[in-house]
Design an enzyme around this catalytic site. Structure first.
Site, short mmCIF file in Angstrom:
data_model
loop_
_atom_site.label_atom_id
_atom_site.label_comp_id
_atom_site.label_asym_id
_atom_site.label_seq_id
_atom_site.Cartn_x
_atom_site.Cartn_y
_atom_site.Cartn_z
N CYS A 132 45.20 35.43 44.45
CA CYS A 132 44.91 36.64 43.67
C CYS A 132 44.62 36.28 42.22
O CYS A 132 43.76 36.90 41.58
CB CYS A 132 46.06 37.63 43.76
SG CYS A 132 46.24 38.37 45.39
N CYS A 161 49.64 35.82 43.09
CA CYS A 161 49.81 34.53 43.77
C CYS A 161 48.78 33.52 43.28
O CYS A 161 47.68 33.87 42.87
CB CYS A 161 49.74 34.71 45.28
SG CYS A 161 48.12 35.21 45.89
N GLU A 187 46.83 43.05 44.41
CA GLU A 187 45.76 42.80 43.45
C GLU A 187 44.40 42.76 44.13
O GLU A 187 43.44 43.36 43.64
CB GLU A 187 46.01 41.48 42.69
CG GLU A 187 47.33 41.43 41.95
CD GLU A 187 48.49 40.88 42.78
OE1 GLU A 187 49.50 40.50 42.18
OE2 GLU A 187 48.38 40.81 44.04
N HIS A 247 46.74 41.26 49.45
CA HIS A 247 47.83 41.53 48.52
C HIS A 247 47.40 42.69 47.63
O HIS A 247 46.24 43.09 47.62
CB HIS A 247 48.12 40.30 47.66
CG HIS A 247 48.74 39.18 48.42
ND1 HIS A 247 49.01 37.97 47.83
CD2 HIS A 247 49.14 39.06 49.71
CE1 HIS A 247 49.55 37.15 48.72
NE2 HIS A 247 49.64 37.79 49.87
#
Length: 148
Positions: A89, A80, A54, A52
């Site tokens: 994350c 998330c 991040e 993702h």
């Protein structure tokens, strides 16, 4: 804490737009990590099962040799909170001792929707919501429609 600067969220939105519609069922998200007003790293959500935004930004910062302790992370969508195809994350942010997270919108996914924010706050991270919210909602309108 560093002063919140909208230009960093707008940069995160530009990064998100670059990966629009190639992120599968995930939203297209951009992320910028800043310390002392200087961008340390940027990231974007990749295809399903890949990092993702991040996690991508954290990895890019570490590859460049930056310490993330005390930094500010700007993300277009709430990080998330759960282990799915990729690790949480929010937990990675806490582990890296990032001091502040600025998000535009909460993730409406039923397994996230405020849980990422809760994990961040429990981990001692200062969270600010709503920066450039309208611009990000406009960008993600098609994806957000799936949660109505």
């Amino acid at each position: 804490m560093s002063e919140i600067n909208p230009q960093f969220m707008l940069r995160a939105l530009e990064l998100a737009e670059e990966v629009r519609h190639i992120t599968g069922d995930n939203p297209w998200v951009g992320c910028v990590i800043v310390k002392d007003g200087i961008i340390l790293a940027e990231g974007q959500t990749h295809s399903p099962g890949q990092p993702h935004a991040e996690a991508d930004a954290i990895r890019n910062a570490e590859i460049a040799g930056h310490s993330l302790t005390g930094s500010t992370l700007y993300s277009t969508v709430e990080p998330c909170s759960f282990q799915g195809r990729t690790p949480s994350c929010a937990m990675a942010i806490v582990e890296k001792q990032i001091a502040q997270v600025v998000i535009a919108i909460r993730d409406p996914h039923p397994q996230v929707n405020g849980e990422g924010i809760r994990l961040l706050k429990e981990g001692g991270v200062m969270v600010t919501e709503g920066l450039e919210e309208q611009a990000v909602r406009g960008s993600l309108q098609a994806w957000l429609e799936g949660f109505k």
